[in-house]
Design an enzyme around this catalytic site. Structure first.
Site, PDB file in Angstrom:
ATOM      1  CD  GLU A  61       0.294  24.542  34.881  1.00 27.69           C
ATOM      2  OE1 GLU A  61       1.262  23.956  35.392  1.00 27.69           O
ATOM      3  OE2 GLU A  61       0.015  24.447  33.682  1.00 27.69           O
ATOM      4  CG  ASP A 233       3.478  19.583  31.798  1.00 27.48           C
ATOM      5  OD1 ASP A 233       3.246  18.750  32.698  1.00 27.48           O
ATOM      6  OD2 ASP A 233       2.651  19.884  30.925  1.00 27.48           O
TER       7      ASP A 233
HETATM    8  P1  NAD Z   1      -3.249  12.647  26.862  1.00 32.69           P
HETATM    9  O1  NAD Z   1      -3.709  12.190  28.182  1.00 32.69           O
HETATM   10  O2  NAD Z   1      -4.242  12.847  25.775  1.00 32.69           O
HETATM   11  O3  NAD Z   1      -2.139  11.631  26.317  1.00 32.69           O
HETATM   12  C1  NAD Z   1      -1.076  11.174  27.111  1.00 32.69           C
HETATM   13  C2  NAD Z   1      -0.720   9.774  26.652  1.00 32.69           C
HETATM   14  O4  NAD Z   1       0.451   9.350  27.380  1.00 32.69           O
HETATM   15  C3  NAD Z   1      -1.820   8.750  26.946  1.00 32.69           C
HETATM   16  O5  NAD Z   1      -2.213   8.092  25.741  1.00 32.69           O
HETATM   17  C4  NAD Z   1      -1.155   7.783  27.946  1.00 32.69           C
HETATM   18  O6  NAD Z   1      -1.579   6.438  27.774  1.00 32.69           O
HETATM   19  C5  NAD Z   1       0.319   7.947  27.593  1.00 32.69           C
HETATM   20  N1  NAD Z   1       1.269   7.533  28.640  1.00 32.69           N
HETATM   21  C6  NAD Z   1       1.201   7.766  29.970  1.00 32.69           C
HETATM   22  N2  NAD Z   1       2.284   7.244  30.575  1.00 32.69           N
HETATM   23  C7  NAD Z   1       3.041   6.660  29.611  1.00 32.69           C
HETATM   24  C8  NAD Z   1       4.291   5.989  29.608  1.00 32.69           C
HETATM   25  N3  NAD Z   1       4.980   5.764  30.729  1.00 32.69           N
HETATM   26  N4  NAD Z   1       4.782   5.539  28.428  1.00 32.69           N
HETATM   27  C9  NAD Z   1       4.103   5.749  27.261  1.00 32.69           C
HETATM   28  N5  NAD Z   1       2.911   6.394  27.203  1.00 32.69           N
HETATM   29  C10 NAD Z   1       2.395   6.857  28.363  1.00 32.69           C
HETATM   30  O7  NAD Z   1      -2.433  14.000  27.119  1.00 32.69           O
HETATM   31  P2  NAD Z   1      -1.925  15.076  26.052  1.00 32.69           P
HETATM   32  O8  NAD Z   1      -2.889  16.205  25.945  1.00 32.69           O
HETATM   33  O9  NAD Z   1      -1.462  14.388  24.820  1.00 32.69           O
HETATM   34  O10 NAD Z   1      -0.665  15.660  26.851  1.00 32.69           O
HETATM   35  C11 NAD Z   1       0.470  14.849  27.042  1.00 32.69           C
HETATM   36  C12 NAD Z   1       1.393  15.485  28.035  1.00 32.69           C
HETATM   37  O11 NAD Z   1       1.964  16.666  27.510  1.00 32.69           O
HETATM   38  C13 NAD Z   1       0.715  15.879  29.350  1.00 32.69           C
HETATM   39  O12 NAD Z   1       1.555  15.493  30.409  1.00 32.69           O
HETATM   40  C14 NAD Z   1       0.622  17.386  29.246  1.00 32.69           C
HETATM   41  O13 NAD Z   1       0.624  17.992  30.524  1.00 32.69           O
HETATM   42  C15 NAD Z   1       1.863  17.702  28.475  1.00 32.69           C
HETATM   43  N6  NAD Z   1       1.844  18.956  27.733  1.00 32.69           N
HETATM   44  C16 NAD Z   1       2.957  19.713  27.732  1.00 32.69           C
HETATM   45  C17 NAD Z   1       2.989  20.887  27.015  1.00 32.69           C
HETATM   46  C18 NAD Z   1       4.251  21.725  26.951  1.00 32.69           C
HETATM   47  O14 NAD Z   1       4.216  22.835  26.455  1.00 32.69           O
HETATM   48  N7  NAD Z   1       5.359  21.229  27.438  1.00 32.69           N
HETATM   49  C19 NAD Z   1       1.862  21.320  26.307  1.00 32.69           C
HETATM   50  C20 NAD Z   1       0.742  20.508  26.298  1.00 32.69           C
HETATM   51  C21 NAD Z   1       0.735  19.316  27.015  1.00 32.69           C
END
Ligand code: NAD
Length: 350
Positions: A61, A233
Site C-alpha cells: 500500500e 485492515d
Molecule cells: P504478526 O504476523 O507479527 O502477528 C500476528 C499474530 O496473529 C500472529 O502471532 C498469529 O499467530 C496471530 N493470529 C492469527 N490469527 C489468529 C487468530 N484467529 N486468533 C489469535 N491469534 C491469531 O503481525 P503484526 O505485525 O503483529 O500485525 C498484526 C495485524 O495488525 C496484521 O493483520 C496487520 O496487518 C495489522 N496492522 C494494523 C495496523 C493498523 O493501523 N490498523 C497497523 C499495523 C498492523
C-alpha cells in the site's frame, strides 16, 4: 537555500536509539500529543484512501497525505505468512517532503515507527472511548505489534492486567518474555480468545490472517467494553463477527478508507460510524455511558504516519541521529542535469 539541503535518512537503528534514549513512555507521550493535535486540525489535510495492490498472500500500500507545508507518504506491506519465510508481516518506510518545492526532506524507516504509531493511535481512541476505570485488557494476536500495544495501554491508560491469546503459543511466550521486567503489569496466558476476553474492560484484536476470521463473536462482548480492532485492515481481512458491530457505537479513522478495509466492510454502506477526529475536536460524543459498547475499527491512516514522521524526525534532530542522503542531485545549475554527471565523474576520478 533549501534546494541544496540533502535528504536526511533515518534508519531502523536510529529509531531504536530514539526509543532507548527517550524511553518508551516519553516517546509515546510525544506521539499521542502530536496525533491528537493533527487529528484536531483534520480539515487542513488533503486526504485520500490508500492505494492498495493486492496479491493472494498480501497487500502493498501507498499512503499519501499533505497539509499546506508538508507532504508525506508511507510504503507498507501486509503479508501474514511472511514470518514462515523469516520476514515480518508488516514492513514500511516513508518520506516527508516540502510542499512548496517538492524537495524530499526526510526518508525514514517506518516499521518500528508503525508499531509505535498504531499503539499511540489505539490509545488516543481509547482515551475518549474506553471507560476511564478500565484496568484489564484482552490482547488477542501476540505478534510483532503486540508489545507496543501492551506498553502504550499500560503507560498511557493504566492498564495493569493483560489477558493474552494467540493461536501460536510461541508468539505469546515471546510477548511474556519481552515484557517480563515491566513493573506493575500482570500477564495471564489464556487457552482461547473467549477466555482472554472474560472480565476484560478493553479487547484489542491485532491478529494477522488474510481471511474473514471470526476472532470475536457478539456473545463474547460484555456491556461497557471497548473493542480496539486493529488487525482487520484490508478487503477480505476482518476479525469481528458482523453482529459485534451492532453491539455498540463504531468509530473509524477516515470513513472512505475504512468502508473498504475495516471490519465495517461487512456492513451496508449506510451503516453509521463516527470519524474519530470529530470526537477529539468535540463535535461528536465518544463514550456516552459506562454500559455502552464502543468499537474502534482501526485500519491505519496516512495522517498517523505524517504525525509520527514529524515526531521521529524532531527526535532524530535533537539526538544528532540520521545521515544525509544524496537522493536528489545537488546541481550548481538546476537546468544542467547532464552537466551534473560530469561533476560526479570528476569527483570520483582516482
Ligand atoms: P504478526 O504476523 O507479527 O502477528 C500476528 C499474530 O496473529 C500472529 O502471532 C498469529 O499467530 C496471530 N493470529 C492469527 N490469527 C489468529 C487468530 N484467529 N486468533 C489469535 N491469534 C491469531 O503481525 P503484526 O505485525 O503483529 O500485525 C498484526 C495485524 O495488525 C496484521 O493483520 C496487520 O496487518 C495489522 N496492522 C494494523 C495496523 C493498523 O493501523 N490498523 C497497523 C499495523 C498492523
Amino acid at each position: 537555500m533549501s534546494h541544496a539541503t540533502p535528504t536526511m535518512f533515518i534508519s531502523t537503528l536510529d529509531v531504536a536509539t530514539i526509543i532507548r534514549s527517550l524511553g518508551m513512555p516519553a516517546l509515546l507521550n510525544r506521539l499521542v500529543a502530536r496525533l491528537e493535535a493533527d487529528f484536531r486540525r483534520w480539515p487542513e489535510f488533503d486526504k485520500a484512501p490508500r492505494l492498495a495492490s493486492h496479491s493472494p498472500g498480501g497487500v502493498i500500500e501507498l499512503m499519501p497525505i499533505a497539509d499546506a507545508r508538508t507532504y508525506s507518504f508511507k510504503y507498507v506491506n501486509g503479508h501474514p505468512a511472511n514470518p514462515l519465510l523469516g520476514l515480518p508481516t508488516v514492513m514500511a518506510f516513508g518520506v516527508l517532503a516540502e510542499v512548496a518545492t517538492g524537495l524530499p526532506q526526510v526518508l525514514s524507516e517506518l516499521t518500528l515507527t508503525t508499531a509505535l504509531r498504531t499503539a499511540a493511535t489505539s490509545v488516543m481512541a481509547a482515551r475518549v472511548l474506553a471507560r476511564p476505570d478500565a484496568r484489564c485488557m484482552a490482547l488477542i494476536g501476540n505478534g510483532a505489534q503486540s508489545e507496543f500495544q501492551a506498553l502504550a495501554f499500560h503507560y498511557q491508560l493504566g492498564i495493569d492486567r493483560l489477558q493474552l491469546y494467540d493461536i501460536d503459543q510461541a508468539a505469546t511466550a515471546k510477548l511474556v518474555h519481552n515484557l517480563r521486567t515491566v513493573p506493575m503489569l500482570t500477564l495471564e496466558i489464556c487457552a482461547t480468545a473467549r477466555a482472554a476476553v472474560q472480565g476484560a474492560d478493553i479487547i484489542t484484536t491485532i491478529t494477522g490472517d488474510k481471511s474473514n476470521a471470526t476472532v470475536i463473536t457478539a456473545d463474547m462482548v460484555e456491556a461497557g467494553v471497548h473493542i480496539n480492532a486493529v488487525g482487520g485492515d484490508c478487503p477480505g481481512k476482518t476479525e469481528l463477527q458482523p453482529q459485534v458491530l451492532h453491539r455498540g457505537a463504531v468509530f473509524v479513522e477516515y470513513e472512505p478508507q475504512t468502508r473498504i478495509e475495516g471490519d465495517i466492510q461487512q456492513m451496508p454502506r449506510d451503516f453509521p460510524v463516527t470519524e474519530l477526529w470529530q470526537v477529539l475536536e468535540g463535535s461528536r460524543p465518544g463514550r456516552r455511558s459506562s454500559e455502552q459498547v464502543t468499537i474502534f475499527d482501526s485500519v491505519g491512516f496516512a495522517l498517523e504516519d505524517f504525525s509520527s514522521l514529524h515526531v521521529i524526525n524532531e527526535a532524530a534532530g535533537d539526538l544528532g541521529l540520521g545521515q544525509p542522503l544524496a537522493l536528489v542531485p545537488n546541481q550548481a545549475n538546476p537546468k544542467d542535469l547532464f552537466g551534473y554527471l560530469e561533476t560526479t565523474r570528476q569527483r570520483h576520478r582516482p
